[in-house]
Design an enzyme around this catalytic site. Sequence first.
Site, PDB file in Angstrom:
ATOM      1  N   ASP A   2       0.862  -1.178   0.000  1.00  0.00           N
ATOM      2  CA  ASP A   2       0.000   0.000   0.000  1.00  0.00           C
ATOM      3  C   ASP A   2       0.904   1.234   0.000  1.00  0.00           C
ATOM      4  O   ASP A   2       2.124   1.108  -0.041  1.00  0.00           O
ATOM      5  CB  ASP A   2      -0.919  -0.003   1.233  1.00  0.00           C
ATOM      6  CG  ASP A   2      -0.161   0.197   2.533  1.00  0.00           C
ATOM      7  OD1 ASP A   2       1.082   0.224   2.513  1.00  0.00           O
ATOM      8  OD2 ASP A   2      -0.813   0.337   3.581  1.00  0.00           O
ATOM      9  N   ASP A   4       1.514   4.780   2.298  1.00  0.00           N
ATOM     10  CA  ASP A   4       1.136   5.420   3.559  1.00  0.00           C
ATOM     11  C   ASP A   4       1.566   6.885   3.574  1.00  0.00           C
ATOM     12  O   ASP A   4       2.684   7.218   3.183  1.00  0.00           O
ATOM     13  CB  ASP A   4       1.821   4.707   4.738  1.00  0.00           C
ATOM     14  CG  ASP A   4       1.606   3.207   4.698  1.00  0.00           C
ATOM     15  OD1 ASP A   4       0.547   2.754   5.136  1.00  0.00           O
ATOM     16  OD2 ASP A   4       2.501   2.483   4.191  1.00  0.00           O
ATOM     17  N   ASP A  29      -3.151   4.585   2.865  1.00  0.00           N
ATOM     18  CA  ASP A  29      -3.469   4.966   4.247  1.00  0.00           C
ATOM     19  C   ASP A  29      -3.115   6.432   4.455  1.00  0.00           C
ATOM     20  O   ASP A  29      -2.009   6.852   4.137  1.00  0.00           O
ATOM     21  CB  ASP A  29      -2.639   4.136   5.256  1.00  0.00           C
ATOM     22  CG  ASP A  29      -3.074   2.684   5.305  1.00  0.00           C
ATOM     23  OD1 ASP A  29      -4.218   2.389   4.896  1.00  0.00           O
ATOM     24  OD2 ASP A  29      -2.269   1.852   5.748  1.00  0.00           O
TER      25      ASP A  29
HETATM   26  N1  CTP Z   1       1.404   1.340  11.817  1.00  0.00           N
HETATM   27  C1  CTP Z   1       1.082   1.917  13.030  1.00  0.00           C
HETATM   28  N2  CTP Z   1      -0.213   1.895  13.472  1.00  0.00           N
HETATM   29  C2  CTP Z   1      -1.184   1.317  12.719  1.00  0.00           C
HETATM   30  C3  CTP Z   1      -0.869   0.723  11.485  1.00  0.00           C
HETATM   31  C4  CTP Z   1       0.451   0.763  11.054  1.00  0.00           C
HETATM   32  O1  CTP Z   1       1.953   2.435  13.690  1.00  0.00           O
HETATM   33  N3  CTP Z   1      -2.440   1.321  13.165  1.00  0.00           N
HETATM   34  C5  CTP Z   1       2.798   1.367  11.362  1.00  0.00           C
HETATM   35  C6  CTP Z   1       3.298  -0.033  11.154  1.00  0.00           C
HETATM   36  O2  CTP Z   1       3.909  -0.498  12.323  1.00  0.00           O
HETATM   37  C7  CTP Z   1       4.277   0.125  10.030  1.00  0.00           C
HETATM   38  C8  CTP Z   1       3.861   1.395   9.303  1.00  0.00           C
HETATM   39  O3  CTP Z   1       2.894   2.008  10.133  1.00  0.00           O
HETATM   40  O4  CTP Z   1       5.547   0.279  10.563  1.00  0.00           O
HETATM   41  C9  CTP Z   1       3.347   1.130   7.931  1.00  0.00           C
HETATM   42  O5  CTP Z   1       2.397   0.073   7.952  1.00  0.00           O
HETATM   43  P1  CTP Z   1       2.145  -0.886   6.709  1.00  0.00           P
HETATM   44  O6  CTP Z   1       1.650  -0.100   5.565  1.00  0.00           O
HETATM   45  O7  CTP Z   1       1.269  -1.990   7.183  1.00  0.00           O
HETATM   46  O8  CTP Z   1       3.562  -1.550   6.430  1.00  0.00           O
HETATM   47  P2  CTP Z   1       4.777  -1.121   5.521  1.00  0.00           P
HETATM   48  O9  CTP Z   1       5.960  -1.195   6.398  1.00  0.00           O
HETATM   49  O10 CTP Z   1       4.519   0.169   4.829  1.00  0.00           O
HETATM   50  O11 CTP Z   1       4.896  -2.296   4.473  1.00  0.00           O
HETATM   51  P3  CTP Z   1       4.139  -2.451   3.054  1.00  0.00           P
HETATM   52  O12 CTP Z   1       5.135  -2.064   2.034  1.00  0.00           O
HETATM   53  O13 CTP Z   1       3.768  -3.884   2.979  1.00  0.00           O
HETATM   54  O14 CTP Z   1       2.949  -1.561   3.068  1.00  0.00           O
HETATM   55 MN    MN Z   2       2.709   0.460   3.763  1.00  0.00          MN
HETATM   56 MN    MN Z   3      -0.351   0.872   5.545  1.00  0.00          MN
END
Ligand code: CTP
Ligand code: MN
Ligand code: MN
Length: 343
Positions: A175, A177, A267
């Site tokens: 995704d 963020d 996100d």
């Molecule tokens: N995070 C958080 N609180 C949440 C959701 C996520 O602090 N409610 C943090 C996660 O711990 C993560 C970061 O936000 O370190 C990004 O989350 P995510 O998109 O799930 O993971 P990514 O590390 O970006 O991996 P990906 O490339 O798969 O998206």
């Molecule tokens: Mn992510």
């Molecule tokens: Mn995310």
Amino acid sequence: MDVMEELAESSEFNESKGPCLAFRQAASVLKSLPSAVRCLGAIQGLPWLGEHTKAVMEEILTFGRSFKVEEIRCDERYQALKLFTSVFGVGPKTAEKWYRRGLRSLKEILTEPNIQLNRMQRAGFLYYSDISKAVSKAEAEALGCIIEETVHWIAPDAVLALTGGFRRGKEYGHDVDFLLTVPEMGKEEGLLLHVIDRLRDQGILLYCDHQGSTFDVSKLPSCRFEDMDHFQKCFLILRLEEGQVEGERGLQRDPGDSRGWRAVRVDLVAPPVDRYAFALLGWTGSKQFGRDLRTFARKERQMLLDNHALYDKTKRNYSYRRLLRRTSLPIWVWSMWSLGREM
Ligand code: CTP
Ligand code: MN
Ligand code: MN
Ligand code: MN
């Protein structure tokens, strides 16, 4: 080491929290090594590698594969739960429920008359093939431009930051963020809803789950330091057009796909500006790095760290309460951040 991630996932499905964490930690350690492990001697003395991990690595180094891992991969339950949880909105509990009902494929779930999908899961199935495809850095940057334009059209002084895996330098992610805030405290409240409206008006909002802020500053000292933060946020699915992505490869999609657009999971998190540094640290990840950093704060510095604040247990105050500039954070936070970043 993908094998360790698989083992962690399998332990998670079995609700074995201890082994799950241990395998994730092992995966992190192995990923942080400069080169692949070729002999058992190379892992002697590394932290976080337990008996189970070492046994699996020994198997792989000796036989070229691990029987335990192969057994898991063939396991019907593991396969079904992995497939079900790959749908946006489906967690381990729902997946387990479907498995117990004897369902094994996504098609069976969609055709089973007694299954009620919630709105998030319906979107998850509708855009399944798109959002299970990796998002490229070029696509993330294109989305960054679109959101930046939208945000600045509403609030010219707003600050937008790409976080998550792409901020750590990853080439692909599941995704994209973003963190979003404004210099004036409290103004961030309405901003996110405005942004969502504007994305909808532009016709690119395919799905939106908005969660209001549950953040209460007056309760902060007594509040537990926990995993989930209280910032206002939204989980979106956006439509990204082909012409918006720079670079020769353009959109990530199947060879025969001629739609000219794809769906992407995004996100958006909107912390108040005085929490921005902590939110940025937390949302940059990785999850394991965040866990390690919180453990370090607690054990080595007698401090509590989460996505909102850093609390000094010995002084019983938030010594780092209103920090906006990274230079004012304790040096260990920033040195660990730059040294310990792993994908
Ligand atoms: N995070 C958080 N609180 C949440 C959701 C996520 O602090 N409610 C943090 C996660 O711990 C993560 C970061 O936000 O370190 C990004 O989350 P995510 O998109 O799930 O993971 P990514 O590390 O970006 O991996 P990906 O490339 O798969 O998206
Ligand atoms: Mn992510
Ligand atoms: Mn995310
Ligand atoms: Mn993720």
